[in-house]
Design a protein around this motif. Structure first.
Motif, PDB file in Angstrom:
ATOM      1  N   GLN A 167       9.965   4.240 -16.498  1.00  0.00           N
ATOM      2  CA  GLN A 167      11.196   4.111 -15.714  1.00  0.00           C
ATOM      3  C   GLN A 167      11.109   4.925 -14.422  1.00  0.00           C
ATOM      4  N   ARG A 168      10.545   6.135 -14.530  1.00  0.00           N
ATOM      5  CA  ARG A 168      10.411   6.987 -13.350  1.00  0.00           C
ATOM      6  C   ARG A 168       9.507   6.325 -12.310  1.00  0.00           C
ATOM      7  N   TYR A 169       8.375   5.802 -12.749  1.00  0.00           N
ATOM      8  CA  TYR A 169       7.429   5.203 -11.809  1.00  0.00           C
ATOM      9  C   TYR A 169       7.978   3.901 -11.232  1.00  0.00           C
ATOM     10  N   ARG A 170       8.744   3.158 -12.007  1.00  0.00           N
ATOM     11  CA  ARG A 170       9.364   1.943 -11.454  1.00  0.00           C
ATOM     12  C   ARG A 170      10.289   2.314 -10.297  1.00  0.00           C
ATOM     13  N   ARG A 171      11.089   3.374 -10.472  1.00  0.00           N
ATOM     14  CA  ARG A 171      11.980   3.817  -9.395  1.00  0.00           C
ATOM     15  C   ARG A 171      11.171   4.269  -8.182  1.00  0.00           C
ATOM     16  N   ARG A 172      10.106   5.014  -8.435  1.00  0.00           N
ATOM     17  CA  ARG A 172       9.258   5.461  -7.338  1.00  0.00           C
ATOM     18  C   ARG A 172       8.686   4.258  -6.577  1.00  0.00           C
ATOM     19  N   ARG A 173       8.192   3.300  -7.331  1.00  0.00           N
ATOM     20  CA  ARG A 173       7.605   2.103  -6.714  1.00  0.00           C
ATOM     21  C   ARG A 173       8.633   1.369  -5.877  1.00  0.00           C
ATOM     22  N   ASP A 174       9.839   1.201  -6.409  1.00  0.00           N
ATOM     23  CA  ASP A 174      10.889   0.477  -5.683  1.00  0.00           C
ATOM     24  C   ASP A 174      11.277   1.212  -4.399  1.00  0.00           C
ATOM     25  N   GLN A 175      11.288   2.532  -4.436  1.00  0.00           N
ATOM     26  CA  GLN A 175      11.592   3.304  -3.227  1.00  0.00           C
ATOM     27  C   GLN A 175      10.514   3.086  -2.168  1.00  0.00           C
ATOM     28  N   LEU A 176       9.256   3.052  -2.605  1.00  0.00           N
ATOM     29  CA  LEU A 176       8.169   2.820  -1.649  1.00  0.00           C
ATOM     30  C   LEU A 176       8.292   1.437  -1.022  1.00  0.00           C
ATOM     31  N   GLU A 191      11.704  -1.626   5.299  1.00  0.00           N
ATOM     32  CA  GLU A 191      12.607  -1.179   6.359  1.00  0.00           C
ATOM     33  C   GLU A 191      11.856  -0.589   7.548  1.00  0.00           C
ATOM     34  N   ARG A 192      10.852   0.231   7.299  1.00  0.00           N
ATOM     35  CA  ARG A 192      10.216   0.985   8.368  1.00  0.00           C
ATOM     36  C   ARG A 192       8.922   0.359   8.883  1.00  0.00           C
ATOM     37  N   ALA A 193       8.244  -0.429   8.054  1.00  0.00           N
ATOM     38  CA  ALA A 193       6.963  -1.021   8.467  1.00  0.00           C
ATOM     39  C   ALA A 193       6.872  -2.455   7.962  1.00  0.00           C
ATOM     40  N   PRO A 194       7.726  -3.340   8.457  1.00  0.00           N
ATOM     41  CA  PRO A 194       7.753  -4.710   7.935  1.00  0.00           C
ATOM     42  C   PRO A 194       6.468  -5.498   8.188  1.00  0.00           C
ATOM     43  N   HIS A 195       5.606  -5.009   9.053  1.00  0.00           N
ATOM     44  CA  HIS A 195       4.338  -5.699   9.306  1.00  0.00           C
ATOM     45  C   HIS A 195       3.323  -5.439   8.193  1.00  0.00           C
ATOM     46  N   VAL A 196       3.621  -4.543   7.268  1.00  0.00           N
ATOM     47  CA  VAL A 196       2.726  -4.183   6.168  1.00  0.00           C
ATOM     48  C   VAL A 196       3.143  -4.933   4.913  1.00  0.00           C
ATOM     49  N   ARG A 197       2.169  -5.505   4.216  1.00  0.00           N
ATOM     50  CA  ARG A 197       2.446  -6.205   2.955  1.00  0.00           C
ATOM     51  C   ARG A 197       2.004  -5.335   1.791  1.00  0.00           C
ATOM     52  N   VAL A 198       2.892  -5.252   0.783  1.00  0.00           N
ATOM     53  CA  VAL A 198       2.635  -4.406  -0.381  1.00  0.00           C
ATOM     54  C   VAL A 198       2.274  -5.295  -1.558  1.00  0.00           C
ATOM     55  N   THR A 199       1.155  -5.007  -2.228  1.00  0.00           N
ATOM     56  CA  THR A 199       0.716  -5.805  -3.368  1.00  0.00           C
ATOM     57  C   THR A 199       0.328  -4.872  -4.523  1.00  0.00           C
ATOM     58  N   GLY A 200      -0.037  -5.491  -5.658  1.00  0.00           N
ATOM     59  CA  GLY A 200      -0.451  -4.727  -6.830  1.00  0.00           C
ATOM     60  C   GLY A 200       0.668  -3.960  -7.474  1.00  0.00           C
ATOM     61  N   LEU A 201       1.868  -4.538  -7.492  1.00  0.00           N
ATOM     62  CA  LEU A 201       3.065  -3.803  -7.884  1.00  0.00           C
ATOM     63  C   LEU A 201       3.490  -3.998  -9.331  1.00  0.00           C
ATOM     64  N   ALA A 202       2.906  -4.939 -10.042  1.00  0.00           N
ATOM     65  CA  ALA A 202       3.411  -5.271 -11.368  1.00  0.00           C
ATOM     66  C   ALA A 202       3.119  -4.196 -12.396  1.00  0.00           C
ATOM     67  N   ALA A 203       2.146  -3.334 -12.130  1.00  0.00           N
ATOM     68  CA  ALA A 203       1.760  -2.318 -13.104  1.00  0.00           C
ATOM     69  C   ALA A 203       1.057  -1.186 -12.392  1.00  0.00           C
ATOM     70  N   GLY A 204       0.757  -0.136 -13.133  1.00  0.00           N
ATOM     71  CA  GLY A 204      -0.055   0.941 -12.603  1.00  0.00           C
ATOM     72  C   GLY A 204       0.730   2.032 -11.920  1.00  0.00           C
ATOM     73  N   LEU A 205       0.012   2.903 -11.213  1.00  0.00           N
ATOM     74  CA  LEU A 205       0.595   4.070 -10.564  1.00  0.00           C
ATOM     75  C   LEU A 205       0.459   4.038  -9.049  1.00  0.00           C
ATOM     76  N   GLN A 206      -0.141   2.982  -8.495  1.00  0.00           N
ATOM     77  CA  GLN A 206      -0.331   2.931  -7.052  1.00  0.00           C
ATOM     78  C   GLN A 206      -0.088   1.525  -6.533  1.00  0.00           C
TER      79      GLN A 206
END
Length: 488
Positions: free
Chosen positions: A385-394, A400-415
């Motif tokens: 739960q803690r890491y899910r919140r951290r991930r969502d904040q990232l 909001e701040r860098a819309p030109h950047v695409r974020v992937t690899g989000l379904a699991a893990g720590l990074q």
């Protein structure tokens, strides 16, 4: 006149602790008296810095017994050195080296010893390098409780030398947990406890080499140290391409490898999960060729937006070696890992391990207690739960701040993997460094990048402690802002 011996460390009021202290003294008195030899030895020890200011000395009774001399002799020497200012003696605190007795400074300048630092450690303020969880979230209370219970129940033989397989208490608990939580087919007899993933991989590399293997397939994006472990065993790592779904298994037949190392639950570092058809192809390859699959399940317990994906080992326990570790779920400092090995390889693995690198029996018993009490499951759920919140904040910050950047690899893990404009990844890492943030470029884990390599940085949202995470995100936002955009 006051008797100098009245201030001795073993007079009434002095702590009994002084009677248990050890002190090494060389009494090379030759023609000197024992008293003069002891006086000189203690004075030289203080002058040379071996006895630092404030060091407590044994009581006169204890030191006399250790040296086989009269107690009055020691008491007289202590009193003489007190009078000279080398020692101090106070009622209730015993005899100590005087604070003003500074050690003699060496004329030669000491040679500086270079500080060795783990590759994932950093002196920077914010650490988002992959490879570690939130260290401040280690379950100290639950672990201390588990350790107390384990110590109370431990048989006396648990404090002796242990066999190479590890404590049976932990192997039983791991067998039950891995079957329940990861879908591993396992019996306690096939679990081997080791000192982390790298140790387990090294054991398997030696077994493979002894069986005549020469080439081991590895993911084209992966941890360099793992390839180095294979090379040190005399094996040659061979790059197998990966994409967003993990290892591309269709090329295994022509690769000439005898074994494969991969991260099927959450590929490091692209973040994909190996789909069912590729899992089947991998197992078919192993059965057809007699190959072996080494499954690194390094963070398989941390999934967020998908159904749990079981371990690859469940498809064919005779052809897959499962390797897991407590480094991500609890902390790297525990040095606890485990392997589930095919029955036909168990003896060879244990012979390769011998008595080396044995993880602490007490830590093994504590982890067994933590699992059996449900504390391990509770911790995993809380961290998920803690890491899910951290991930969502990232993700929200990047949108909001860098819309030109695409974020992937989000379904699991720590990074997360942050895809940046071509040619900017090195600049992003450098801007982050200047702002006190440690990031890792994807290029640093590329073994054999594709013709059109990805331009990305890896951001570990688990590593920063809670009080530093907002600052880490702010520094990351500044680093991701390209030079052509207004700085926030």
């Amino acid at each position: 006149m006051m008797d100098k011996r009245a201030t001795s460390a073993d007079e009434p009021g002095a702590s009994d602790w002084a009677t248990s202290l050890d002190l090494h003294v060389d009494l090379h008195h030759g023609t000197r008296s024992i008293s003069a030899s002891l006086t000189r030895a203690l004075r030289d020890a203080v002058r040379g810095g071996r006895l630092a200011p404030g060091t407590r000395l044994p009581s006169s009774r204890a030191l006399a017994a250790d040296l086989g001399i009269a107690r009055n002799t020691v008491a007289d020497v202590y009193g003489e050195l007190v009078a000279e200012g080398w020692l101090t003696a106070r009622q209730g605190s015993g005899t100590r080296v005087a604070r003003r007795a500074e050690p003699r400074r060496s004329v030669r300048k000491a040679r500086a010893v270079p500080e060795l630092r783990h590759p994932l450690a950093t002196p920077l303020t914010y650490n988002m390098l992959p490879g570690q969880p939130t260290l401040s979230a280690f379950p100290r209370t639950a672990w201390a409780t588990a350790m107390r219970r384990a110590l109370a129940a431990a048989p006396s033989e648990a404090f002796g030398y242990q066999g190479p397989a590890g404590r049976i208490e932990l192997r039983r608990e791991l067998a039950g947990y891995l079957a329940r939580a990861r879908g591993v087919q396992v019996a306690p007899e096939r679990v081997v406890v080791c000192s982390g993933f790298v140790h387990g991989l090294g054991l398997m590399a030696r077994v493979l080499k002894a069986q005549g293997a020469r080439r081991v397939g590895v993911e084209s994006y992966g941890i360099a140290e793992h390839r180095a472990v294979l090379e040190r065993a005399g094996l040659r790592p061979v790059a197998i391409p990966v994409d967003a779904d993990g290892m591309r298994t269709e090329g295994l037949a022509d690769s000439g490898v005898q074994a494969v190392l991969l991260t099927p639950a959450h590929q490091f570092a692209l973040g994909g999960a190996l789909p069912a058809e590729r899992r089947a192809e991998l197992v078919d390859w192993a059965r057809r060729t007699g190959g072996l699959v080494l499954e690194d399940d390094y963070d398989g317990e941390f999934r967020y937006d998908r159904q749990p994906i079981g371990a690859l080992q469940g498809l064919d326990p005779d052809r897959v070696v499962y390797l897991g570790t407590a480094s991500k779920s609890l902390a790297p400092a525990l040095r606890l890992g485990w392997m589930v090995v095919p029955e036909r390889l168990a003896g060879e693995v244990l012979r390769a391990k011998g008595m080396e690198w044995s993880a602490s029996s007490l830590d093994q018993l504590a982890l067994a207690e933590l699992i059996s009490s449900g504390g391990y499951d509770r911790h995993i759920r809380a961290m998920r739960q803690r890491y899910r919140r951290r991930r969502d904040q990232l993700v929200a910050m990047v949108e909001e701040r860098a819309p030109h950047v695409r974020v992937t690899g989000l379904a699991a893990g720590l990074q997360a993997l942050l895809l940046v404009p071509p040619g900017t990844d090195a600049a992003v890492v450098e801007r982050a460094r200047r702002d006190g943030l440690a990031l890792m470029p994807l290029s640093s884990v590329a073994f054999a990048p594709p013709p059109s390599p990805l331009h990305a940085v890896i951001a570990n949202y688990a590593a920063p402690p809670d009080h530093l995470y907002p600052g880490a995100l702010a520094a990351l936002a500044r680093a991701l802002t390209t030079s052509g955009e207004a700085q926030p």
